[in-house]
Design a protein around this motif. Structure first.
Motif, PDB file in Angstrom:
ATOM      1  N   ILE A 176       0.850  -1.189   0.000  1.00  0.00           N
ATOM      2  CA  ILE A 176       0.000   0.000   0.000  1.00  0.00           C
ATOM      3  C   ILE A 176       0.882   1.235   0.000  1.00  0.00           C
ATOM      4  O   ILE A 176       1.759   1.374   0.854  1.00  0.00           O
ATOM      5  CB  ILE A 176      -0.926   0.001   1.228  1.00  0.00           C
ATOM      6  CG1 ILE A 176      -1.834  -1.230   1.195  1.00  0.00           C
ATOM      7  CG2 ILE A 176      -1.754   1.287   1.269  1.00  0.00           C
ATOM      8  CD1 ILE A 176      -2.680  -1.399   2.442  1.00  0.00           C
ATOM      9  N   PRO A 177       0.698   2.150  -0.944  1.00  0.00           N
ATOM     10  CA  PRO A 177       1.555   3.350  -0.975  1.00  0.00           C
ATOM     11  C   PRO A 177       1.297   4.240   0.229  1.00  0.00           C
ATOM     12  O   PRO A 177       0.228   4.218   0.833  1.00  0.00           O
ATOM     13  CB  PRO A 177       1.137   4.031  -2.285  1.00  0.00           C
ATOM     14  CG  PRO A 177      -0.237   3.533  -2.569  1.00  0.00           C
ATOM     15  CD  PRO A 177      -0.290   2.136  -2.038  1.00  0.00           C
ATOM     16  N   GLY A 178       2.290   5.043   0.583  1.00  0.00           N
ATOM     17  CA  GLY A 178       2.121   5.982   1.661  1.00  0.00           C
ATOM     18  C   GLY A 178       1.076   7.025   1.335  1.00  0.00           C
ATOM     19  O   GLY A 178       0.858   7.367   0.169  1.00  0.00           O
ATOM     20  N   ALA A 179       0.442   7.540   2.369  1.00  0.00           N
ATOM     21  CA  ALA A 179      -0.632   8.522   2.164  1.00  0.00           C
ATOM     22  C   ALA A 179      -0.048   9.860   1.746  1.00  0.00           C
ATOM     23  O   ALA A 179       1.011  10.280   2.231  1.00  0.00           O
ATOM     24  CB  ALA A 179      -1.426   8.671   3.441  1.00  0.00           C
ATOM     25  N   VAL A 180      -0.729  10.537   0.845  1.00  0.00           N
ATOM     26  CA  VAL A 180      -0.361  11.892   0.470  1.00  0.00           C
ATOM     27  C   VAL A 180      -0.538  12.814   1.679  1.00  0.00           C
ATOM     28  O   VAL A 180      -1.537  12.699   2.406  1.00  0.00           O
ATOM     29  CB  VAL A 180      -1.237  12.377  -0.714  1.00  0.00           C
ATOM     30  CG1 VAL A 180      -0.978  13.842  -1.028  1.00  0.00           C
ATOM     31  CG2 VAL A 180      -0.993  11.507  -1.938  1.00  0.00           C
TER      32      VAL A 180
END
Length: 301
Positions: free
Chosen positions: A294-298
């Motif tokens: 899961i990509p890091g949150a903006v």
């Protein structure tokens, strides 16, 4: 102090305040002679009455160090060239370039004017490229003359460039571009004895004073996690003659934490051996995403 930079000449852009000032003072404390660049403009890039570069030079000299001020615009070819020539004419050499200058013009994308986009790209991205170009040209000439330098470049990206930041589309794009520039420069300039790395710092500066308004001291220690001085030891080490072979890397630095960022790497993949049909792509992509991290949150979401 260890004197890790004894004899080295270091240029720091945007060094009148915040992170740049902290870096300049830290380099001087470790024996470097420092060219303190600052155009002396406001947070939005408009001119301020007095440049603070001379004040930082005075601090360094009062502590027994050597420094000279440079007030040129490093986002112009003439300003970047004069930055390098100031180091060479004053101290006879150049060993380290720290690209740090920048400012903000934050807007949500639908409200972001073209001028705001161009201005941020200019100071951050062009303001990294031009000093890098002129410093690299000098080091290439040195290598061709048989004097291969132990040269260092430290560029300044941001967590916004790594993950994105709501309301900072221009800034995030520029800082992401700096990472790409760092990787290319590290590959191209290695033959001339130049190591190029980038940092993504988190610290309290004029650009982040609203985000990090409180001291954020660690419990029972009085340690100010957001002090810009926390980032400088990493920058000084990267800018010294130490760390042979450390190049093309990006480091996050915040408080007492240093993180090596690993960037884009190939994740889950499927090879069909033929062209995909539109109808089967969706199902395949969904399966790949289920296997991916899961990509890091903006920032700001």
């Amino acid at each position: 102090m260890s004197g890790i930079c004894d004899g080295r000449v270091v240029v720091v852009t945007g060094a009148g305040r915040g992170l740049g000032r902290a870096h300049a003072l830290a380099f001087a404390a470790e024996g470097a002679r420092v060219v303190v660049n600052d155009l002396g403009v406001g947070l939005d890039g408009t001119p301020a009455p007095d440049s603070p570069a001379a004040q930082v030079v005075a601090e360094i000299r009062a502590a027994g160090g050597e420094a000279v001020a440079h007030g040129g615009d490093i986002a112009t070819a003439a300003g970047a060239a004069s930055l390098v020539s100031t180091a060479l004419e004053t101290y006879g050499r150049l060993d380290t370039l720290v690209n740090n200058a920048g400012y903000l013009r934050d807007r949500m994308l639908v409200n972001l004017d073209e001028d705001d986009w161009d201005a941020v790209m200019r100071v951050h991205l062009k303001g990294h490229f031009l000093p890098l170009k002129h410093a690299a040209a000098h080091w290439r000439a040195e290598t061709k003359a048989g004097r291969t330098p132990v040269a260092r470049i430290i560029n300044t990206s941001s967590g916004a460039g790594l993950l994105g930041s709501v309301g900072q589309g221009n800034y995030s794009a520029a800082k992401a571009g700096i990472i790409g520039l760092t990787l290319v420069a590290a590959a191209e300039l290695a033959r001339y004895g130049v190591q190029v790395n980038a940092i993504a710092p988190a610290a309290r500066t004029r650009m982040t004073e609203h985000t990090f308004a409180e001291s954020m001291a660690a419990p029972d220690s009085g340690f100010d996690v957001m002090a810009p001085e926390n980032v400088s030891p990493l920058v000084v080490w990267l800018g010294s003659g130490e760390g042979a072979g450390v190049t093309g890397r990006v480091f996050e630095a915040e408080g007492g934490r240093i993180t090596v960022m690993e960037g884009w790497r190939a994740g889950p993949s499927v090879e069909k051996g033929a062209r995909w049909g539109v109808g089967e792509v969706g199902e395949t992509v969904v399966k790949l995403l289920a296997e991916a991290g899961i990509p890091g949150a903006v920032y700001g979401v």
